[in-house]
Design a protein around this motif. Structure first.
Motif, mmCIF file in Angstrom:
data_model
loop_
_atom_site.group_PDB
_atom_site.id
_atom_site.type_symbol
_atom_site.label_atom_id
_atom_site.label_comp_id
_atom_site.label_asym_id
_atom_site.label_seq_id
_atom_site.Cartn_x
_atom_site.Cartn_y
_atom_site.Cartn_z
ATOM 1 N N THR A 23 0.827 -1.205 0.000
ATOM 2 C CA THR A 23 0.000 0.000 0.000
ATOM 3 C C THR A 23 0.861 1.255 0.000
ATOM 4 O OG1 THR A 23 -1.787 -1.134 1.170
ATOM 5 C CG2 THR A 23 -1.782 1.272 1.247
ATOM 6 N N ARG A 24 1.881 1.286 0.851
ATOM 7 C CA ARG A 24 2.753 2.461 0.923
ATOM 8 C C ARG A 24 3.514 2.675 -0.381
ATOM 9 N NH1 ARG A 24 3.681 0.670 6.346
ATOM 10 N NH2 ARG A 24 5.540 -0.476 5.653
ATOM 11 N N THR A 25 3.961 1.587 -0.987
ATOM 12 C CA THR A 25 4.697 1.713 -2.246
ATOM 13 C C THR A 25 3.800 2.257 -3.348
ATOM 14 O OG1 THR A 25 6.173 -0.114 -1.662
ATOM 15 C CG2 THR A 25 6.021 0.471 -3.992
ATOM 16 N N ARG A 26 2.597 1.730 -3.442
ATOM 17 C CA ARG A 26 1.666 2.204 -4.471
ATOM 18 C C ARG A 26 1.296 3.668 -4.237
ATOM 19 N NH1 ARG A 26 -0.808 -1.721 -7.609
ATOM 20 N NH2 ARG A 26 -2.748 -0.551 -7.781
ATOM 21 N N GLU A 27 1.129 4.042 -2.983
ATOM 22 C CA GLU A 27 0.826 5.440 -2.674
ATOM 23 C C GLU A 27 1.977 6.350 -3.082
ATOM 24 O OE1 GLU A 27 -0.101 5.445 1.461
ATOM 25 O OE2 GLU A 27 -2.200 4.857 1.164
ATOM 26 N N ALA A 28 3.210 5.898 -2.855
ATOM 27 C CA ALA A 28 4.380 6.691 -3.239
ATOM 28 C C ALA A 28 4.454 6.843 -4.755
ATOM 29 C CB ALA A 28 5.654 6.037 -2.706
ATOM 30 N N ARG A 30 1.922 6.636 -6.929
ATOM 31 C CA ARG A 30 0.809 7.459 -7.395
ATOM 32 C C ARG A 30 1.007 8.928 -7.035
ATOM 33 N NH1 ARG A 30 -4.313 4.709 -8.108
ATOM 34 N NH2 ARG A 30 -5.293 6.371 -6.909
ATOM 35 N N SER A 31 1.562 9.189 -5.857
ATOM 36 C CA SER A 31 1.812 10.570 -5.450
ATOM 37 C C SER A 31 2.848 11.227 -6.359
ATOM 38 C CB SER A 31 2.281 10.607 -3.996
ATOM 39 O OG SER A 31 2.591 11.928 -3.601
ATOM 40 N N THR A 34 1.280 11.789 -9.805
ATOM 41 C CA THR A 34 0.360 12.927 -9.786
ATOM 42 C C THR A 34 1.127 14.235 -9.889
ATOM 43 O OG1 THR A 34 -1.298 11.733 -8.479
ATOM 44 C CG2 THR A 34 -1.388 14.139 -8.426
#
Length: 211
Positions: A23-28, A30-31, A34
Protein backbone atom coordinates in the motif's frame (compact mmCIF):
# COMPACT_ATOMS: atom_id res chain seq x y z
CA UNK A 1 -3.29 -3.93 -19.69
CA UNK A 2 -4.87 -4.40 -16.30
CA UNK A 3 -3.02 -3.38 -13.17
CA UNK A 4 -1.37 -6.28 -11.43
CA UNK A 5 -3.22 -7.64 -8.42
CA UNK A 6 -1.66 -8.45 -5.07
CA UNK A 7 -2.10 -12.16 -5.85
CA UNK A 8 -0.12 -11.80 -9.09
CA UNK A 9 2.62 -9.88 -7.31
CA UNK A 10 3.00 -12.29 -4.40
CA UNK A 11 2.12 -15.55 -6.10
CA UNK A 12 -0.08 -16.37 -3.11
CA UNK A 13 -3.53 -17.32 -4.35
CA UNK A 14 -5.00 -17.00 -0.87
CA UNK A 15 -3.90 -13.39 -0.34
CA UNK A 16 -6.83 -11.07 -0.99
CA UNK A 17 -5.50 -7.73 0.24
CA UNK A 18 -2.12 -6.02 -0.17
CA UNK A 19 -0.01 -5.64 2.95
CA UNK A 20 1.01 -2.23 4.28
CA UNK A 21 4.30 -2.24 2.37
CA UNK A 22 2.46 -2.74 -0.90
CA UNK A 23 0.00 0.00 0.00
CA UNK A 24 2.75 2.46 0.92
CA UNK A 25 4.70 1.71 -2.25
CA UNK A 26 1.67 2.20 -4.47
CA UNK A 27 0.83 5.44 -2.67
CA UNK A 28 4.38 6.69 -3.24
CA UNK A 29 4.19 5.81 -6.94
CA UNK A 30 0.81 7.46 -7.39
CA UNK A 31 1.81 10.57 -5.45
CA UNK A 32 4.97 11.04 -7.52
CA UNK A 33 3.04 10.39 -10.73
CA UNK A 34 0.36 12.93 -9.79
CA UNK A 35 3.02 15.58 -9.17
CA UNK A 36 4.65 14.84 -12.52
CA UNK A 37 1.34 15.00 -14.41
CA UNK A 38 0.79 18.46 -12.91
CA UNK A 39 4.30 19.60 -13.83
CA UNK A 40 4.96 18.25 -17.32
CA UNK A 41 3.58 16.70 -20.48
CA UNK A 42 2.87 12.99 -20.35
CA UNK A 43 5.48 12.28 -23.02
CA UNK A 44 8.13 13.82 -20.76
CA UNK A 45 7.42 11.49 -17.85
CA UNK A 46 9.91 8.67 -17.50
CA UNK A 47 9.89 5.65 -15.24
CA UNK A 48 13.39 6.57 -14.07
CA UNK A 49 12.33 9.98 -12.76
CA UNK A 50 9.10 8.56 -11.37
CA UNK A 51 10.92 5.86 -9.42
CA UNK A 52 13.52 8.36 -8.20
CA UNK A 53 10.77 10.60 -6.85
CA UNK A 54 8.93 7.67 -5.31
CA UNK A 55 12.11 6.36 -3.70
CA UNK A 56 11.92 2.93 -5.33
CA UNK A 57 13.74 1.09 -8.11
CA UNK A 58 12.45 0.14 -11.56
CA UNK A 59 11.97 -3.49 -10.59
CA UNK A 60 9.66 -2.47 -7.76
CA UNK A 61 7.63 -0.29 -10.13
CA UNK A 62 7.10 -3.23 -12.48
CA UNK A 63 5.90 -5.38 -9.59
CA UNK A 64 2.94 -3.00 -9.36
CA UNK A 65 2.36 -1.72 -12.90
CA UNK A 66 3.19 -2.93 -16.38
CA UNK A 67 3.77 0.58 -17.74
CA UNK A 68 3.06 4.27 -17.25
CA UNK A 69 -0.06 3.78 -19.37
CA UNK A 70 -1.19 1.10 -16.93
CA UNK A 71 -0.74 3.49 -14.00
CA UNK A 72 -2.49 6.35 -15.79
CA UNK A 73 -5.34 4.06 -16.80
CA UNK A 74 -5.89 3.03 -13.19
CA UNK A 75 -6.08 6.64 -12.02
CA UNK A 76 -8.32 7.64 -14.92
CA UNK A 77 -10.70 4.82 -14.12
CA UNK A 78 -10.86 5.89 -10.49
CA UNK A 79 -11.75 9.45 -11.53
CA UNK A 80 -14.44 8.15 -13.85
CA UNK A 81 -15.83 5.81 -11.21
CA UNK A 82 -16.11 8.59 -8.64
CA UNK A 83 -18.16 10.57 -11.12
CA UNK A 84 -20.24 7.52 -12.04
CA UNK A 85 -20.98 6.89 -8.37
CA UNK A 86 -22.35 10.42 -8.04
CA UNK A 87 -24.73 10.02 -10.97
CA UNK A 88 -25.67 6.36 -10.68
CA UNK A 89 -29.31 7.17 -9.90
CA UNK A 90 -29.64 9.95 -12.48
CA UNK A 91 -31.02 9.67 -16.00
CA UNK A 92 -29.36 11.60 -18.81
CA UNK A 93 -30.42 13.71 -20.59
CA UNK A 94 -33.30 14.52 -18.23
CA UNK A 95 -31.12 15.09 -15.16
CA UNK A 96 -28.42 17.12 -16.87
CA UNK A 97 -28.59 19.83 -14.21
CA UNK A 98 -27.72 17.31 -11.49
CA UNK A 99 -25.15 15.61 -13.72
CA UNK A 100 -23.50 18.97 -14.41
CA UNK A 101 -23.25 19.64 -10.68
CA UNK A 102 -21.79 16.17 -10.14
CA UNK A 103 -19.17 16.84 -12.82
CA UNK A 104 -17.93 20.02 -11.15
CA UNK A 105 -17.87 18.45 -7.69
CA UNK A 106 -15.98 15.43 -9.01
CA UNK A 107 -13.43 17.63 -10.74
CA UNK A 108 -12.92 19.66 -7.57
CA UNK A 109 -12.27 16.43 -5.68
CA UNK A 110 -9.65 15.46 -8.27
CA UNK A 111 -7.68 18.66 -7.63
CA UNK A 112 -4.81 19.74 -9.86
CA UNK A 113 -4.49 16.24 -11.34
CA UNK A 114 -8.05 16.38 -12.68
CA UNK A 115 -7.59 19.94 -13.93
CA UNK A 116 -4.49 18.93 -15.83
CA UNK A 117 -6.18 16.01 -17.55
CA UNK A 118 -9.24 18.08 -18.42
CA UNK A 119 -7.60 21.34 -19.45
CA UNK A 120 -4.15 20.74 -20.88
CA UNK A 121 -3.97 20.32 -24.63
CA UNK A 122 -1.23 17.77 -24.10
CA UNK A 123 -3.76 15.51 -22.39
CA UNK A 124 -6.59 16.07 -24.88
CA UNK A 125 -6.62 12.47 -26.09
CA UNK A 126 -6.76 11.27 -22.48
CA UNK A 127 -9.73 13.39 -21.41
CA UNK A 128 -11.47 12.56 -24.69
CA UNK A 129 -11.13 8.87 -23.85
CA UNK A 130 -12.52 9.49 -20.37
CA UNK A 131 -15.49 11.46 -21.70
CA UNK A 132 -16.28 8.75 -24.24
CA UNK A 133 -16.21 6.06 -21.56
CA UNK A 134 -18.46 8.06 -19.24
CA UNK A 135 -20.93 8.87 -21.99
CA UNK A 136 -21.04 5.23 -23.08
CA UNK A 137 -21.75 4.06 -19.55
CA UNK A 138 -24.24 6.75 -18.53
CA UNK A 139 -26.35 7.35 -21.63
CA UNK A 140 -29.00 4.67 -21.65
CA UNK A 141 -31.13 4.63 -24.76
CA UNK A 142 -34.27 3.83 -22.82
CA UNK A 143 -33.82 7.15 -21.00
CA UNK A 144 -33.05 9.14 -24.12
CA UNK A 145 -35.57 11.26 -25.94
CA UNK A 146 -33.57 10.82 -29.12
CA UNK A 147 -33.92 7.22 -30.28
CA UNK A 148 -31.90 7.92 -33.42
CA UNK A 149 -28.33 6.93 -32.39
CA UNK A 150 -26.79 9.61 -34.62
CA UNK A 151 -28.94 12.34 -33.10
CA UNK A 152 -28.13 10.92 -29.68
CA UNK A 153 -24.42 11.24 -30.47
CA UNK A 154 -24.89 14.88 -31.47
CA UNK A 155 -26.80 15.69 -28.28
CA UNK A 156 -24.18 14.08 -26.07
CA UNK A 157 -21.35 15.76 -27.99
CA UNK A 158 -23.02 19.11 -27.38
CA UNK A 159 -23.65 18.46 -23.69
CA UNK A 160 -20.24 17.00 -22.86
CA UNK A 161 -18.11 19.39 -24.90
CA UNK A 162 -20.06 22.49 -23.85
CA UNK A 163 -19.71 21.59 -20.19
CA UNK A 164 -16.03 20.75 -20.57
CA UNK A 165 -15.33 23.97 -22.49
CA UNK A 166 -16.96 26.10 -19.80
CA UNK A 167 -15.02 24.24 -17.12
CA UNK A 168 -11.74 24.78 -18.97
CA UNK A 169 -12.39 28.50 -19.34
CA UNK A 170 -13.27 28.73 -15.65
CA UNK A 171 -9.94 27.10 -14.75
CA UNK A 172 -8.07 29.33 -17.24
CA UNK A 173 -9.63 32.35 -15.52
CA UNK A 174 -8.25 31.04 -12.21
CA UNK A 175 -11.72 30.14 -10.94
CA UNK A 176 -12.59 33.77 -10.21
CA UNK A 177 -16.27 32.90 -10.39
CA UNK A 178 -17.34 30.97 -7.25
CA UNK A 179 -17.99 27.25 -7.71
CA UNK A 180 -21.73 27.44 -7.07
CA UNK A 181 -22.09 30.33 -9.52
CA UNK A 182 -20.22 28.58 -12.33
CA UNK A 183 -22.31 25.46 -11.79
CA UNK A 184 -25.51 27.50 -12.19
CA UNK A 185 -24.14 29.36 -15.23
CA UNK A 186 -23.19 26.06 -16.88
CA UNK A 187 -26.59 24.53 -16.14
CA UNK A 188 -28.38 27.56 -17.59
CA UNK A 189 -26.27 27.67 -20.75
CA UNK A 190 -26.12 23.94 -21.44
CA UNK A 191 -29.65 22.99 -20.41
CA UNK A 192 -31.57 26.12 -21.44
CA UNK A 193 -29.36 27.92 -23.94
CA UNK A 194 -27.93 31.38 -24.37
CA UNK A 195 -31.36 32.96 -24.76
CA UNK A 196 -32.36 31.75 -21.29
CA UNK A 197 -29.16 33.16 -19.83
CA UNK A 198 -29.72 36.51 -21.54
CA UNK A 199 -33.20 36.68 -20.01
CA UNK A 200 -31.91 35.87 -16.55
CA UNK A 201 -30.73 38.37 -13.98
CA UNK A 202 -27.43 36.48 -13.63
CA UNK A 203 -26.03 37.98 -16.83
CA UNK A 204 -25.14 41.29 -15.15
CA UNK A 205 -21.51 42.02 -14.41
CA UNK A 206 -20.37 40.96 -10.95
CA UNK A 207 -17.58 43.17 -9.58
CA UNK A 208 -16.38 40.36 -7.32
CA UNK A 209 -15.27 38.41 -10.40
CA UNK A 210 -12.96 41.22 -11.53
CA UNK A 211 -9.26 41.38 -10.91
Amino acid sequence: MATKTSQQKTGNSTQKHPDMRVTRTREAIRSAFTDMICEMDYEQITIKELTDRAGINRKTFYLHYDSLDDLLGEMQNEMSQRFMERIKNLKPPYDMDKITRAFYLSMEESGKFGERLACSGNYHYINRRMVNAIMRDTWKEENAKAKDPYLQNIIMAFVSQSTLSIYRQWVADQKRIPLEDIIQITITLVCNGLDAWLRSSDQTHHPRYSR
